[in-house]
Design a protein around this motif. Structure first.
Motif, PDB file in Angstrom:
ATOM      1  N   VAL A 226       1.023  -1.157  -0.100  1.00 50.03           N
ATOM      2  CA  VAL A 226      -0.087  -0.190   0.154  1.00 50.03           C
ATOM      3  C   VAL A 226       1.384   1.811   0.237  1.00 50.03           C
ATOM      4  N   PHE A 227       1.660   1.362   0.444  1.00 55.21           N
ATOM      5  CA  PHE A 227       2.946   2.161   0.536  1.00 55.21           C
ATOM      6  C   PHE A 227       3.508   2.877  -0.579  1.00 55.21           C
ATOM      7  N   TYR A 228       3.993   1.200  -0.483  1.00 56.72           N
ATOM      8  CA  TYR A 228       4.685   1.829  -2.189  1.00 56.72           C
ATOM      9  C   TYR A 228       4.070   2.125  -3.507  1.00 56.72           C
ATOM     10  N   VAL A 229       2.626   1.703  -3.517  1.00 56.68           N
ATOM     11  CA  VAL A 229       2.244   1.491  -4.686  1.00 56.68           C
ATOM     12  C   VAL A 229       1.172   2.989  -4.652  1.00 56.68           C
ATOM     13  N   THR A 230       1.193   3.547  -3.434  1.00 55.84           N
ATOM     14  CA  THR A 230       0.781   4.682  -3.443  1.00 55.84           C
ATOM     15  C   THR A 230       1.594   6.198  -3.598  1.00 55.84           C
ATOM     16  N   TRP A 231       2.577   6.156  -2.808  1.00 55.34           N
ATOM     17  CA  TRP A 231       3.641   6.539  -3.118  1.00 55.34           C
ATOM     18  C   TRP A 231       3.873   6.268  -4.766  1.00 55.34           C
ATOM     19  N   GLY A 232       4.872   5.603  -5.142  1.00 55.09           N
ATOM     20  CA  GLY A 232       5.193   5.101  -6.537  1.00 55.09           C
ATOM     21  C   GLY A 232       4.180   5.579  -7.803  1.00 55.09           C
ATOM     22  N   LEU A 233       2.169   5.468  -6.936  1.00 52.72           N
ATOM     23  CA  LEU A 233       1.715   6.255  -8.321  1.00 52.72           C
ATOM     24  C   LEU A 233       2.210   7.662  -8.497  1.00 52.72           C
ATOM     25  N   GLY A 234       2.708   8.503  -7.703  1.00 55.47           N
ATOM     26  CA  GLY A 234       3.156  10.390  -8.185  1.00 55.47           C
ATOM     27  C   GLY A 234       5.083  10.078  -8.223  1.00 55.47           C
ATOM     28  N   ALA A 235       5.211   9.237  -7.415  1.00 57.77           N
ATOM     29  CA  ALA A 235       7.002   9.871  -8.070  1.00 57.77           C
ATOM     30  C   ALA A 235       7.016   8.850  -9.689  1.00 57.77           C
ATOM     31  N   ASN A 236       6.532   7.487  -9.998  1.00 54.33           N
ATOM     32  CA  ASN A 236       6.769   7.010 -11.073  1.00 54.33           C
ATOM     33  C   ASN A 236       5.831   8.834 -12.208  1.00 54.33           C
ATOM     34  N   THR A 237       5.306   9.188 -12.213  1.00 53.26           N
ATOM     35  CA  THR A 237       4.299  10.052 -12.674  1.00 53.26           C
ATOM     36  C   THR A 237       5.236  10.943 -13.124  1.00 53.26           C
ATOM     37  N   PHE A 238       5.596  11.416 -12.105  1.00 55.20           N
ATOM     38  CA  PHE A 238       6.806  12.236 -12.546  1.00 55.20           C
ATOM     39  C   PHE A 238       7.855  11.986 -13.227  1.00 55.20           C
ATOM     40  N   GLY A 239       8.614  11.099 -12.884  1.00 57.12           N
ATOM     41  CA  GLY A 239      10.128  10.307 -13.558  1.00 57.12           C
ATOM     42  C   GLY A 239       9.479  10.022 -14.838  1.00 57.12           C
ATOM     43  N   GLN A 240       8.765   9.879 -15.353  1.00 54.88           N
ATOM     44  CA  GLN A 240       8.597   9.244 -16.724  1.00 54.88           C
ATOM     45  C   GLN A 240       7.744  10.608 -17.672  1.00 54.88           C
ATOM     46  N   PHE A 241       6.876  11.256 -16.898  1.00 56.27           N
ATOM     47  CA  PHE A 241       5.989  12.323 -17.729  1.00 56.27           C
ATOM     48  C   PHE A 241       6.425  14.038 -16.814  1.00 56.27           C
ATOM     49  N   GLY A 242       8.062  13.997 -16.340  1.00 58.18           N
ATOM     50  CA  GLY A 242       8.059  15.420 -15.667  1.00 58.18           C
ATOM     51  C   GLY A 242       8.210  16.481 -16.664  1.00 58.18           C
ATOM     52  N   ILE A 381      -3.188  12.361  -7.496  1.00 59.42           N
ATOM     53  CA  ILE A 381      -1.929  12.076  -6.553  1.00 59.42           C
ATOM     54  C   ILE A 381      -1.646  12.602  -5.245  1.00 59.42           C
ATOM     55  N   THR A 382      -1.840  13.887  -5.325  1.00 58.52           N
ATOM     56  CA  THR A 382      -1.478  14.765  -4.361  1.00 58.52           C
ATOM     57  C   THR A 382      -2.282  13.476  -3.006  1.00 58.52           C
ATOM     58  N   ALA A 383      -3.876  12.582  -3.570  1.00 58.92           N
ATOM     59  CA  ALA A 383      -4.902  12.098  -2.215  1.00 58.92           C
ATOM     60  C   ALA A 383      -3.724  10.426  -2.244  1.00 58.92           C
ATOM     61  N   CYS A 384      -3.209   9.907  -3.224  1.00 61.59           N
ATOM     62  CA  CYS A 384      -2.014   9.120  -3.287  1.00 61.59           C
ATOM     63  C   CYS A 384      -1.125   9.202  -2.054  1.00 61.59           C
ATOM     64  N   MET A 385      -0.159  10.159  -2.332  1.00 59.13           N
ATOM     65  CA  MET A 385       0.960  10.159  -1.133  1.00 59.13           C
ATOM     66  C   MET A 385       0.328  10.814  -0.311  1.00 59.13           C
ATOM     67  N   THR A 386      -0.927  11.114   0.367  1.00 56.85           N
ATOM     68  CA  THR A 386      -2.121  11.589   1.328  1.00 56.85           C
ATOM     69  C   THR A 386      -1.800  10.032   2.298  1.00 56.85           C
ATOM     70  N   ALA A 387      -2.352   8.800   1.460  1.00 57.40           N
ATOM     71  CA  ALA A 387      -2.802   7.266   1.639  1.00 57.40           C
ATOM     72  C   ALA A 387      -1.051   7.148   1.909  1.00 57.40           C
ATOM     73  N   ALA A 388      -0.211   7.284   1.269  1.00 53.58           N
ATOM     74  CA  ALA A 388       0.870   6.900   1.032  1.00 53.58           C
ATOM     75  C   ALA A 388       2.062   7.497   2.631  1.00 53.58           C
ATOM     76  N   ALA A 389       1.244   8.235   3.287  1.00 52.84           N
ATOM     77  CA  ALA A 389       1.844   9.051   5.019  1.00 52.84           C
ATOM     78  C   ALA A 389       1.167   8.313   5.755  1.00 52.84           C
ATOM     79  N   PHE A 390       0.274   7.609   5.443  1.00 48.84           N
ATOM     80  CA  PHE A 390      -0.612   7.212   6.639  1.00 48.84           C
ATOM     81  C   PHE A 390      -0.436   5.602   7.277  1.00 48.84           C
TER      82      PHE A 390
END
Length: 428
Positions: A226-242, A381-390
């Motif tokens: 749960v941590f990796y997939v929610t955090w990674g959705l944001g990180a991967n998006t900006f890694g591939q499409f930044g 992505i912001t919602a995903c990062m919040t879920a990753a924090a929890f």
């Protein structure tokens, strides 16, 4: 105090060679991204072939993680550890020498599968050999290698941007050379871990798949996923499409967008080194709380400004300052600390595979969503990062304390007395 005892050089060597999995994983993804426009023009690719390449890379890494982690637990982690890196070299060489897009696709498939197989296996190998007091630093060091993989690919892409296909071949060619050198060094690496060599204690029947479906494995596996997939959705998006988002949404020029990404990479590398220094100390998890809040704030600012250039610049500053202390490095360390040692390759392979599969699907739809509504994309992505924090807080408060029990530490007994582990080290 934990985190202050010196680590023997052989363990740092093992960490560096294991970290090459992360270097090559990041290097492959970023190299394909950097070279995609060149491939499209040189091979006269259709739009669907060009669009599918990035998704195929991520998807192959996902499948490779799933299969490779399980094979490592069945047939010996050192055996898989040595041969998947060789397979990656073959795939990278095919990509480098590909005369057409069909051959390129074959190379991407081979390299992606091998890179995915090496990720959970290499982490399990170094974790098996590491004493408990050094495991966090050694596993975290693999994240430094991941950052270096990005840095080298982006730097070469910037320097060779005017050289066309010759530059593209050099960018992927260095991955093939790096993989071959790593294979040669891994083949001679001496590690004292019983789990990494196939023997009577680690034969396939000794680690049945049903051990993965126990509470001891499922709870940490679910939490780290749960941590990796929610955090990674944001990180991967900006890694591939930044760069893509800066150009299409923020109206930055191509050179400015590339320069912004390149300028922030050294910050990420230095702060990842800082994370390594605290990875075995209480500061690792203390800093996570602060960094997670800053990371969420970064995405909130990007969302509130709907991707405007000024907001994106603030985002990049805050994101690079927080990401090393609340991102993939935490996932790697937490996985090694909380997952049962005997199924570590299989369980982390599952979390890698499922996450990368989600990233591949998300990557396919990201350009269309960014074109339709940048705000929806950024708030999601912001919602995903919040879920990753929890999820991270749950891991810190519940799972990490449980893993501190001496019964869970299976690595210390395999560190021989010939390695200078420090004055308090006990021989077994």
């Amino acid at each position: 105090m934990a985190g202050t005892r010196p680590i023997p050089p052989p363990l740092w060597k093992a960490a560096a060679l294991s970290g090459m999995a992360s270097y090559l994983d990041a290097g492959l993804i970023v190299s394909i991204s950097v070279n995609l426009a060149i491939y499209r023009d040189s091979y006269d690719m259709g739009v669907w072939m060009a669009g599918a390449i990035s998704a195929i890379v991520t998807g192959c890494i996902a499948v490779g993680s799933l299969v490779g982690g399980r094979l490592a637990d069945l047939f010996g982690r050192r055996r898989v550890y040595n041969w998947d890196i060789f397979c990656f070299a073959i795939g990278a060489l095919v990509i480098t020498l590909a005369p057409d897009d069909s051959t390129l696709l074959v190379g991407v498939l081979v390299a992606g599968l091998a890179a995915g197989a090496d990720l959970p296996t290499s982490l399990a190998v170094v974790s098996d050999a590491a004493p408990a007091w050094a495991r966090g630093r050694l596993v975290a060091f693999t994240q430094v290698m991941w950052m270096l993989g990005i840095a080298v690919a982006v730097f070469l892409g910037f320097v060779l941007s005017t050289t066309g296909m010759t530059g593209a071949r050099l960018i992927t060619g260095q991955l093939a050379v790096a993989a071959l050198v790593t294979w040669a060094l891994r083949s001679r690496l001496k590690l004292p871990d019983a789990l990494s060599e196939p023997d009577t204690e680690t034969a396939p029947e000794s680690i049945p798949l049903k051990r993965v479906w126990t509470r001891a494995a499922l709870l940490p596996m679910a939490a780290t996923f749960v941590f990796y997939v929610t955090w990674g959705l944001g990180a991967n998006t900006f890694g591939q499409f930044g760069t893509y988002l800066l150009v299409t949404v923020s109206d930055a020029s191509q050179s400015l967008a590339t320069g912004i990404n390149l300028a922030f990479i050294p910050i990420g590398v230095l702060l990842t080194f800082a994370f390594v220094r605290v990875a075995d100390s209480p500061w690792r998890d203390r800093l996570f709380h602060v960094a997670a809040v800053v990371q969420i704030l970064a995405f909130v600012i990007a969302s509130l400004t709907a991707g405007a250039l000024a907001g994106m610049l603030v985002f990049f500053v805050l994101y690079q300052l927080s990401n090393p202390f609340a991102g993939e490095a935490n996932y790697k360390v937490w996985s090694q600390l909380t997952l049962p040692a005997e199924t570590r390759g299989t369980t982390q392979g599952l979390t890698y595979a499922l996450s990368r599969g989600v990233f591949a699907v998300a990557a396919f739809f990201t350009p269309a969503l960014a074109d339709r509504s940048p705000s929806v994309l950024l708030w999601t992505i912001t919602a995903c990062m919040t879920a990753a924090a929890f999820a991270g807080v749950f891991i810190i408060r519940v799972l990490v304390p449980r893993s501190a029990s001496p019964a869970r530490d299976t690595a210390d007994p395999r560190v021989p007395s010939t390695w200078p582990a420090g004055p308090s080290h006990k021989e077994h």
